[in-house]
Design a protein around this motif. Structure first.
Motif, mmCIF file in Angstrom:
data_model
loop_
_atom_site.group_PDB
_atom_site.id
_atom_site.type_symbol
_atom_site.label_atom_id
_atom_site.label_comp_id
_atom_site.label_asym_id
_atom_site.label_seq_id
_atom_site.Cartn_x
_atom_site.Cartn_y
_atom_site.Cartn_z
ATOM 1 N N THR A 40 0.830 -1.213 0.000
ATOM 2 C CA THR A 40 0.000 0.000 0.000
ATOM 3 C C THR A 40 0.852 1.245 0.000
ATOM 4 N N ASP A 129 5.297 12.692 4.332
ATOM 5 C CA ASP A 129 5.374 12.627 2.866
ATOM 6 C C ASP A 129 6.635 11.942 2.380
ATOM 7 N N THR A 135 0.707 13.366 3.446
ATOM 8 C CA THR A 135 1.156 14.462 2.582
ATOM 9 C C THR A 135 1.816 15.597 3.347
ATOM 10 N N GLU A 241 -11.616 11.186 6.527
ATOM 11 C CA GLU A 241 -10.659 10.285 5.896
ATOM 12 C C GLU A 241 -11.139 8.845 6.045
ATOM 13 N N LYS A 247 -8.671 2.655 2.349
ATOM 14 C CA LYS A 247 -7.600 3.384 1.633
ATOM 15 C C LYS A 247 -6.615 2.410 1.001
ATOM 16 N N LEU A 251 -5.503 2.100 -2.862
ATOM 17 C CA LEU A 251 -4.107 2.401 -3.201
ATOM 18 C C LEU A 251 -3.459 1.251 -3.961
ATOM 19 N N LEU A 255 -5.691 3.745 -7.176
ATOM 20 C CA LEU A 255 -6.631 4.851 -7.003
ATOM 21 C C LEU A 255 -6.249 5.700 -5.798
ATOM 22 N N ARG A 256 -6.455 7.002 -5.912
ATOM 23 C CA ARG A 256 -6.143 7.922 -4.823
ATOM 24 C C ARG A 256 -7.359 8.086 -3.919
ATOM 25 N N PRO A 257 -7.223 7.779 -2.617
ATOM 26 C CA PRO A 257 -8.341 8.003 -1.696
ATOM 27 C C PRO A 257 -8.701 9.485 -1.622
ATOM 28 N N ILE A 258 -10.016 9.781 -1.527
ATOM 29 C CA ILE A 258 -10.485 11.172 -1.483
ATOM 30 C C ILE A 258 -11.163 11.459 -0.145
ATOM 31 N N ASP A 263 -14.769 7.276 -1.563
ATOM 32 C CA ASP A 263 -13.955 6.055 -1.605
ATOM 33 C C ASP A 263 -14.831 4.805 -1.615
#
Length: 819
Positions: A40, A129, A135, A241, A247, A251, A255-258, A263
């Motif tokens: 992941t 990050d 991030t 989140e 997530k 991943l 795909l990017r979790p939003i 999701d």
């Protein structure tokens, strides 16, 4: 399409390796492009360890760096120079030791033993990050005080390995464009091999309607584009989140979790293959949803922030005031779920595949939703998927189901009825596989046996199998599950004679292609789609005769070519721009035409036609300058020689061809070649400077267009015959003729052969003179004539008689004079 090995095993109880799984999938038609071990977090946090900062002092040569000692459970603490503003003694931190690889996109950064402003550093204390778990770069990660020193970061964060299986889904197999769809095919595969392996579908029995406080009615105004629309509302959700399991699942497949709501819809899409869309219910004006088309040119801002002008055929999901979403393609900028969303309107629909495909192409959009809708989703599955998604939203975001399920389904889409016989199954498969095996496979593929007979079945094929509507489609499915490799190769071969048309076009193409390649040409292959702008204002190939493409991808590919010329010129321009200016190209290809005057109401294709052509391009130098030869430019005469060689190789009788001068808006100077029956065989000449200027070509280009179909007609009766070399010598005679400038060599050649058909073997032009000492408007041709009798030696009397006859004819018909 990416499939997670661990995710897949939630629906089927398999215990095989990823490599064995990939072989099984490939054997049943779901070809695997690759298998890759993934985590992941990229790199799996290998080399990262939990440590404790023992000391932290300022760096003596810096105003922002700190020198720390960190205990990572090794024999001695590590000295690490750290620039984070929040580092302090006593913190539990994540440490990258020497040799650890950190990833930033496609870049890899290896931690090395180094000196930072004179002080040795043996690692790095990491921020979120930098290791890929978040991030933030505001400072280093500070873990809870109870975190154990020496714990591997991958264990602390629960990083697990998985295998990403890349399945190449063919356009007809949208039913396998999900984890459950792939599991369903696998279950069918194992139905014969290991019946203990079973398919497990997610349970939705816990779904219940808790109140009806947020009922939002739906009006479907365009039922052709939207045959089924299902929806439900969920109140009092908490948008935040997503949990790690959700997530990580996204991943792994890229795909990017939003957020947790979005999701979940993405998760269910890749789980079950049914696209969903979540709207912020508070943003639905009038608390009413309309599924309809908007007026032409209506502006609409999509999720990516781009304003698009709607087509009158685009299906839109609207409230009473405005459009909210391009149905089945892309959401709107102002109607989606955000962190402030409290109430959700959840959509699960079946849209017309053709409508979705046209809308997606019009707007240049290709989304996960449109990919599935335009190939055909399962119209019977919308309610089940809606319940599954609503339950998952409740699990990760809380909330209550606050409306009855809306299900607008005016005309039920029924299964496909297919009749199939055992005799045809066994005939096409190539062996008898037994009724029991056939029925096991059919049941595993969810093809219901509606009626049984001695010799076959009446099947109800589920609507999600859009590619199975004929008996041969069912047989193909039976065979792929049974296994192609399980059909033994017999000891005898059943064959029949095949007829090959004469002349063999393919054989002749290869023959001429080999000839041109041997002469230094390169074969090119261009797209039949081209730029309509090339034909604007042309008279030789009028724009009105273009076959236009509906919903073209771009203006550069909006018509089908009428001539091969422009594709070759594009290739020439491309090469010249890369300093490769001496070029010889050829291409075989179809050209396409539309003639409105030929249109017939009862024949759709009557106005359309196509012809097969051979195009030849020549430009630059024939010979580049070297010590052996001087530089020599290519010329129209060189092109003419190549064309005559093609005619000669194909067996065209060139003496009977009719040559004429020609020019148009493509070729400034050219010749046409016609057969004796009036069929146009070829045109070749110098490409018009105006055309070259359009493509930024600043050197002469010579082009020949040969009509292949007409050439085949001309050589259809040609036979190669071998004759013995004559024992009797040939005789050569030369004439210097003064003729008008308008007279061509072809005319001289024609008159010569008319004068003597039997003994005259060849006529060649070996010198041309125009200039001083000649009358105005005149030129001088020096021509050789080859005479030969196959049965005896020619004497002077015969030769002189023939030559006198030819001279008389030339004088009489061309006003030629001997010099």
């Amino acid at each position: 399409m990416n499939i997670s090995y661990n995710w897949l095993k939630q629906y089927i109880n398999i215990d095989i390796t990823p490599d064995e799984l990939s072989k099984a999938l490939t054997s049943i038609g779901l070809e695997v492009g690759g298998v890759e071990e993934v985590q992941t977090v990229k790199g799996g946090l290998e080399g990262l360890i939990i440590g404790e900062v023992l000391t932290c002092v300022d760096h003596e040569n810096s105003d922002h760096l700190h020198v720390t000692t960190v205990n990572v459970g090794a024999e001695a603490p590590l000295q690490i120079v750290c620039g984070a503003p929040n580092v302090a003694a006593g913190q539990k931190v994540v440490v990258a030791t020497v040799g650890t690889k950190l990833y930033s996109g496609d870049e890899i950064f290896t931690i090395k033993r180094s000196k930072i402003r004179g002080i040795e550093s043996l690692g790095m204390i990491c921020a979120e990050d930098e290791i890929g778990i978040g991030t933030s770069h505001d400072g280093i990660i500070v873990l809870p005080a109870e975190t154990k020193i020496g714990t591997l970061a991958k264990d602390y964060y629960g990083i697990k390995s998985d295998y990403l299986i890349e399945v190449d889904i063919t356009p007809n197999r949208v039913d396998a464009a999900s984890h459950y769809g792939v599991a369903r095919d696998l279950a069918a595969y194992f139905a014969l091999k290991n019946p203990a392996i079973k398919l497990t579908k997610p349970n939705v029995d816990n779904f219940s309607i808790q109140n009806t406080d947020l009922s939002i009615p739906v009006i479907v105004e365009n039922q052709e584009a939207c045959p089924r629309y299902s929806a439900v509302t969920i109140s009092d959700v908490t948008v935040k989140e997503s949990p790690d399991w959700l997530k990580n699942a996204l991943l792994i497949i890229g795909l990017r979790p939003i957020n947790n709501i979005v999701d979940v819809t993405n998760y269910v899409l890749h789980e079950l293959g049914q696209p969903l869309h979540a709207f912020d219910a508070d943003k639905i004006a009038g608390k009413e949803v309309h599924v309809k088309c908007m007026p032409e040119g209506t502006p609409f801002v999509t999720l990516d922030g781009v304003e698009r002008k709607l087509n009158a055929a685009d299906l839109m999901i609207c409230d009473v005031e405005k459009p909210m979403c391009i149905g089945g393609v892309f959401g709107g900028h102002d109607s989606g779920v955000t962190e402030k969303t409290k109430h959700v309107f959840l959509e699960s629909a079946y849209f017309n595949p053709v409508s979705i495909r046209k809308t997606a192409r019009r707007h240049g959009l290709n989304t996960d939703a449109s990919f599935r809708y335009e190939r055909g989703c399962d119209p019977t599955n919308t309610i089940y998927v809606l319940k599954r998604c609503a339950l998952l939203i409740q699990e990760v975001a809380g909330g209550t189901i606050s409306s009855d399920i809306v299900d607008i389904y005016p005309k039920e889409i029924k299964p496909f009825e297919v009749s199939i016989t055992l005799q045809k199954i066994n005939s096409l498969v190539g062996k008898e596989i037994g009724k029991e095996n056939i029925e096991t496979i059919l049941n595993a593929l969810e093809m219901k046996i509606a009626e049984r007979a001695e010799d076959g079945y009446l099947l109800h094929v589920p609507p999600y199998r859009v590619d199975v509507q004929r008996d041969v489609d069912v047989i193909e499915d039976i065979l792929r599950i049974y296994g192609y490799n399980n059909v033994e190769i017999g000891e005898k071969l059943i064959s029949n004679l095949s007829y090959s048309s004469k002349p063999d076009s393919h054989k002749l193409q290869n023959l001429i292609a080999e000839q041109l390649t041997a002469q230094g040409f390169n074969e090119i292959l261009n797209n039949s789609l081209t730029k309509g702008g090339y034909y604007t204002n042309l008279t030789s190939f009028p724009e009105a005769n273009c076959v236009r493409i509906i919903n073209a991808l771009s203006s550069d590919l909006n018509v089908m070519r009428q001539t091969l010329l422009f594709g070759g010129l594009e290739n020439i321009a491309y090469n010249i721009n890369r300093r490769n200016a001496d070029l010889k190209f050829y291409e075989f290809g179809n050209c396409y035409y539309y003639h409105a005057e030929n249109k017939k109401d009862d024949e759709i294709l009557s106005a359309y036609s196509e012809d097969f052509h051979l195009g030849i391009w020549l430009t630059g130098n024939k010979y580049a300058q070297s010590w052996a030869v001087a530089e020599q430019k290519s010329s129209i005469y060189e092109l003419k020689a190549y064309i005559e060689n093609i005619f000669r190789r194909m067996g065209v009788n060139q003496r009977k061809l009719v040559i004429g001068e020609y020019s148009d808006d493509l070729l400034s100077e050219a010749l046409t070649v016609y057969s004796p029956r009036g069929n146009k065989l070829a045109v070749y000449g110098i490409v018009h400077p105006k055309i070259l200027k359009k493509l930024d070509i600043d050197q002469e280009v010579y082009f020949a267009d040969l009509n292949w179909k007409a050439l085949l007609t001309e050589v259809s009766k040609h036979q190669v015959e071998y004759t013995e070399i004559s024992k009797f010598p040939e005789v050569k005679r030369d004439l210097a003729l003064l003729i008008d400038k308008t007279v061509s060599f072809a005319e001289i050649e024609k008159i010569a052969f008319e004068a003597e058909r039997k003994l005259l073997k060849n006529v060649t032009l070996f010198d041309v003179y125009e200039g001083k000492n000649l009358e105005p408007g005149k030129k001088s041709y020096a021509v050789s004539f080859i005479l030969q009798d196959e049965t005896k030696t020619l004497n002077d009397k015969q030769i002189d008689g023939i030559m006198q006859k030819m001279i008389k004819n030339l004088e009489g018909k061309l006003d030629a004079k001997l010099r």
